[in-house]
Design a protein around this motif. Structure first.
Motif, PDB file in Angstrom:
ATOM      1  N   CYS B 192       0.844  -1.205   0.000  1.00 37.77           N
ATOM      2  CA  CYS B 192       0.000   0.000   0.000  1.00 37.77           C
ATOM      3  C   CYS B 192       0.874   1.248   0.000  1.00 37.77           C
ATOM      4  O   CYS B 192       0.578   2.224   0.690  1.00 37.77           O
ATOM      5  CB  CYS B 192      -0.909  -0.003   1.222  1.00 37.77           C
ATOM      6  SG  CYS B 192      -2.042  -1.375   1.249  1.00 37.77           S
ATOM      7  N   THR B 195       5.856   4.080   2.086  1.00 38.17           N
ATOM      8  CA  THR B 195       5.931   4.480   3.500  1.00 38.17           C
ATOM      9  C   THR B 195       5.418   3.335   4.365  1.00 38.17           C
ATOM     10  O   THR B 195       6.013   2.993   5.395  1.00 38.17           O
ATOM     11  CB  THR B 195       5.109   5.760   3.743  1.00 38.17           C
ATOM     12  OG1 THR B 195       5.437   6.714   2.740  1.00 38.17           O
ATOM     13  CG2 THR B 195       5.412   6.351   5.099  1.00 38.17           C
ATOM     14  N   TYR B 196       4.339   2.728   3.915  1.00 36.75           N
ATOM     15  CA  TYR B 196       3.789   1.579   4.634  1.00 36.75           C
ATOM     16  C   TYR B 196       4.765   0.392   4.596  1.00 36.75           C
ATOM     17  O   TYR B 196       4.969  -0.291   5.602  1.00 36.75           O
ATOM     18  CB  TYR B 196       2.438   1.192   4.029  1.00 36.75           C
ATOM     19  CG  TYR B 196       1.851  -0.064   4.618  1.00 36.75           C
ATOM     20  CD1 TYR B 196       1.460  -0.090   5.952  1.00 36.75           C
ATOM     21  CD2 TYR B 196       1.708  -1.214   3.868  1.00 36.75           C
ATOM     22  CE1 TYR B 196       0.928  -1.241   6.514  1.00 36.75           C
ATOM     23  CE2 TYR B 196       1.171  -2.370   4.410  1.00 36.75           C
ATOM     24  CZ  TYR B 196       0.794  -2.368   5.733  1.00 36.75           C
ATOM     25  OH  TYR B 196       0.283  -3.516   6.287  1.00 36.75           O
ATOM     26  N   ASP B 199       7.492   1.048   7.117  1.00 42.34           N
ATOM     27  CA  ASP B 199       6.991   0.803   8.472  1.00 42.34           C
ATOM     28  C   ASP B 199       7.015  -0.702   8.758  1.00 42.34           C
ATOM     29  O   ASP B 199       7.516  -1.152   9.808  1.00 42.34           O
ATOM     30  CB  ASP B 199       5.562   1.365   8.579  1.00 42.34           C
ATOM     31  CG  ASP B 199       4.957   1.247   9.980  1.00 42.34           C
ATOM     32  OD1 ASP B 199       5.718   1.130  10.961  1.00 42.34           O
ATOM     33  OD2 ASP B 199       3.719   1.277  10.098  1.00 42.34           O
TER      34      ASP B 199
END
Lengths: 536, 536
Positions: B192, B195-196, B199
């Motif tokens: 998704c 950035t995801y 993480d």
């Protein structure tokens, strides 16, 4: 996140003179007029927004939520606002040229328009849509051209983690219409689906080693989200109406920190309506009792509610037809069991909402409702992780729900879904009544959701005397059904506490996905498996 | 996740006879023929798939990746396969009726078709698209009707966490074409967004208290993703080519566990191409040196590569026009600096890929490439969290990239983006050369990306003698620019180690988002701010 000017005036009016009337609650028909009064829709790239922009004055007559600082995890407490997202605030200055954020220019989005063919109420079936469906058009520059409040130039770019204001407005209004939260500072934010929201909630509210409370049979993925975070499940006893409040109270009252090696649990995960896998729906009274236990023990409730609008017509009994649909939108809304959110005077509930079961799971758009404090912590997480759900999904939903259907059309759609699921459930129940061996198979008619929970009396299996276990019998029935070419889910898959001993054996059947006319056949096949295995 | 039959045969051929020729690497023109040979596209609801289904035989002649069990976090190690997603395996049985998974029926997806208007190569501009663009049509039942390999019935339902096989195939082929990873068991999975994915990578590879290595100035959100997880940044020195390998080696060689209170860092986060915020691009030689340091100290590299295809034409100098575009697809691919993935003989690189800068950030679809072991651990996380990116985004990308453009059209599009960004960068550089006071402002022409990193010699500020600090001067220039109605980003926002002392002062300007003809004006305004602040 302060309310806009129109709202300020209303709030002031309420606060200033004791003689002033309490504002009327928002109604479906009152929305167009209320929209006229509130602040203008922000239509720039990645604009800041919050539910406060659209909540009606009635919301602000209520007390504020309690604070739950003591529940926030180390991770949640240490989150700060994103530096770069904050800088976007300067973009509001008129005439400013941005050499600031790394947002690509819309010139490089290779999509000039997007069109959707969707149902025109009340013609909701695929066949009717083929014939009388409407074409919805989203152009790249519809906002600049005055054609729409939302367009591809905006939806194909980055957005804020609240989601776009265009879709957040609809969701906020819908939430107020249906739930009327009894505290003032509730907010919504979009999510990339409820499973993701639940994962984030756990990282926000728990620490490694904690117990979380779950219905003793629960959505397997929700448990599997929690375990790798070092969390353990405390299985709460359930009956035909879901969580047994006395059982929950007893577990919490007798919590032994030493023996458990963990602090008293402070998070309850529950699926109150059409529970997965049991199909149980907590009554209004049951919810009030559970909420009281949560208050007594200071528990935070995460209510996962994908099936809320799959509440069906009452089951009319063997062979009988379902009663007619609710006559009006008001009747429909009144027919719905109150959510925990609607009972939540403290602001101790986070409601996970989803379009997955009523519009499309593939959209990966859901939302959550909670107090401003909790929503703000979610946003700090989202903005450096998922950022926001797909803008393509968001504009598709906005075009359908807001521009085309509006709240009235969406309620019509939800009523239509209600009736379809009622028919599907009835078909499944009639098939069970017709085919299943009643001496070993038992069930309660589900009032909501997708699932039918069938208990099979494993102690009547001929090999029990010879020492065959529940687990062995469950596996054999499952495999035998596969051989009969029907797939059901095994009850043991849904145990919240994997180490708990099962006394009863269950199978979960869903009436949601199989084509309507194969439901009878599927149950007949399962019945054949049972008879074969039990040698009936 | 075993390769399909067609591939098995090819591998066997390679393994069995030492005389057999090494298979040719996959080429753009070779893809249609290769597609004919591989297994049929799985077109059911939520089918299992993996990159192994589409990688060409050339991949399998290479050694396998090393295992990195010793880097996996407690969270990552404890993840198991999702019970419910695994049960979906039974749906492959022909004729089976599913009462198993809670997947809604496509009858209840209120979308009969979706249409997109997109550029027809080579007419890539919005103006050309208006005139000569193509209409792409996705119907609800296109698969059953033999019209397409992907449709709304499938894309609007739940999918697997790999993403749909339809889009994963394109991404796998693209990855092989561009990067040719030098080990055999690489795989891709959709995410998704990067950035995801970052993480998730942190949760997979680190524990609270660890240090992670980052360029000393880095993407602020990437650092802000890491800090709440209890991670600290070890700032790696950089020069005009990014990471200084000797600097990284020295920090790791002299790591003092006692003094640092943490184990030696084992994760490097880097943006090798058009780095954010410095615009630096690591040369091929630089990357080889950094990779060697990573091998020496057993470091895992996460390369975040949103700007890889924003590599531009060489800067021709003040007032000069850019050289013409690459003449062929081959020339274009050869012009690209090698990725860490393409150098990764060990399988110690996870490449974060994104459509955000070259198609649309709003799609929230990206992908990652890594060894099978690491991809598998990502999938175990995704399936109980985000699940998968939007199916609406996925079908839009599939229709555009695979059915309409194909790999040749996509490469044409990327070349066109390259030339546009070259023009934008040149406009910005020409404006800087024209307006900025050269005695205090210095820069290096960026070779890739969206960002221009301008050093301003703060020590020449007239108030330094009176004790004004770098931070104060930076703030004053920033605010003065806002007053001039131009927004730049402050260099200090991007410090990886917030406690580090800055010796130099920078501003980041992007040429990506402002309309082309305002870039000159924006820099003129910034120049005015500088002159005013420095009283020049």
């Amino acid at each position: 996140m302060s309310p806009p000017s129109a709202m300020d005036i209303e709030i002031k009016a309420v606060t200033d003179t004791s003689a002033v009337a309490v504002p009327d609650p928002l109604t479906v028909n009152g929305i167009p007029a209320w929209r006229e009064k509130v602040a203008k829709m922000p239509t720039g790239v990645a604009p800041e927004c919050s539910s406060d922009m659209w909540k009606s004055p009635a919301c602000y007559t209520k007390p504020k939520a309690k604070r739950f600082d003591h529940f926030l995890s180390q991770e949640a407490k240490s989150r700060k606002a994103s530096t770069l997202k904050s800088a976007a605030g300067y973009l509001k200055n008129p005439g400013i040229i941005s050499l600031g954020g790394g947002l690509p220019s819309a010139e490089y989005f290779p999509l000039e328009h997007l069109e959707l063919k969707v149902p025109t109420p009340p013609g909701f079936t695929p066949e009717e849509t083929q014939k009388s469906g409407s074409i919805l058009h989203a152009g790249k520059h519809d906002i600049k051209e005055g054609k729409s409040l939302y367009d591809l130039e905006i939806s194909l770019n980055y957005g804020q983690s609240t989601g776009s204001p265009q879709l957040l407005r609809f969701i906020t209004e819908h939430t107020e219409l249906i739930h009327r939260p009894p505290y003032s500072d509730w907010q919504c934010t979009l999510t990339c689906g409820s499973t993701y929201a639940w994962d984030t909630a756990l990282r926000l509210l728990t620490e490694r080693g904690d117990y979380i409370m779950m219905e003793e049979y629960t959505f397997a993925s929700a448990a599997e989200t929690a375990f790798p975070l070092g969390l353990k499940a405390l299985a709460i006893p359930i009956d035909a109406e879901g969580i047994v409040p006395e059982g929950m109270d007893e577990l919490l009252s007798n919590w032994d920190v030493q023996a458990r090696g963990a602090r008293k649990p402070h998070v309850l995960y529950t699926i109150p309506t059409g529970q997965n896998p049991t199909g149980a729906t907590q009554s209004a009274e049951r919810r009030r009792e559970v909420y009281k236990v949560a208050q007594k023990h200071d528990v935070y409730i995460v209510e996962d509610e994908p099936y809320y609008f799959l509440q069906m017509q009452p089951y009319a009994g063997e062979g009988a037809a379902a009663p007619p649909p609710p006559a009006t939108h008001d009747d429909f809304i009144k027919s719905l069991v109150p959510s925990f959110l609607s009972l939540d005077v403290d602001g101790r509930v986070c409601r996970l909402e989803s379009f997955s079961k009523v519009v499309s799971p593939g959209s990966r758009v859901g939302w959550i409702v909670a107090s401003e404090q909790i929503i703000e912590r979610f946003l700090r997480n989202f903005e450096v992780s998922s950022q926001h759900p797909s803008g393509i999904s968001q504009i598709a939903l906005y075009k359908l729900l807001d521009e085309h259907w509006g709240h009235t059309g969406y309620l019509d759609w939800l009523i239509s879904i209600r009736m379809s699921y009622t028919n599907r459930r009835d078909a499944l129940l009639h098939a069970c009544e017709k085919h299943l061996p009643r001496d070993i198979a038992h069930w309660v008619a589900p009032a909501a959701g997708m699932f039918h929970w069938i208990e099979v009396d494993w102690r009547k299996h001929p090999d029990v005397a010879a020492g065959k276990t529940l687990e062995q019998i469950e596996e054999e029935i499952f495999q035998s059904a596969i051989e009969q070419n029907v797939l059901l889910s095994r009850g043991s898959w849904f145990k919240a506490d994997k180490s708990a001993t099962m006394e009863k054996m269950f199978f979960r059947a869903t009436y949601a996905s199989a084509s309507f006319d194969r439901i009878d056949d599927a149950i007949a096949r399962f019945a054949a498996s049972l008879r074969e295995q039990f040698r009936l």
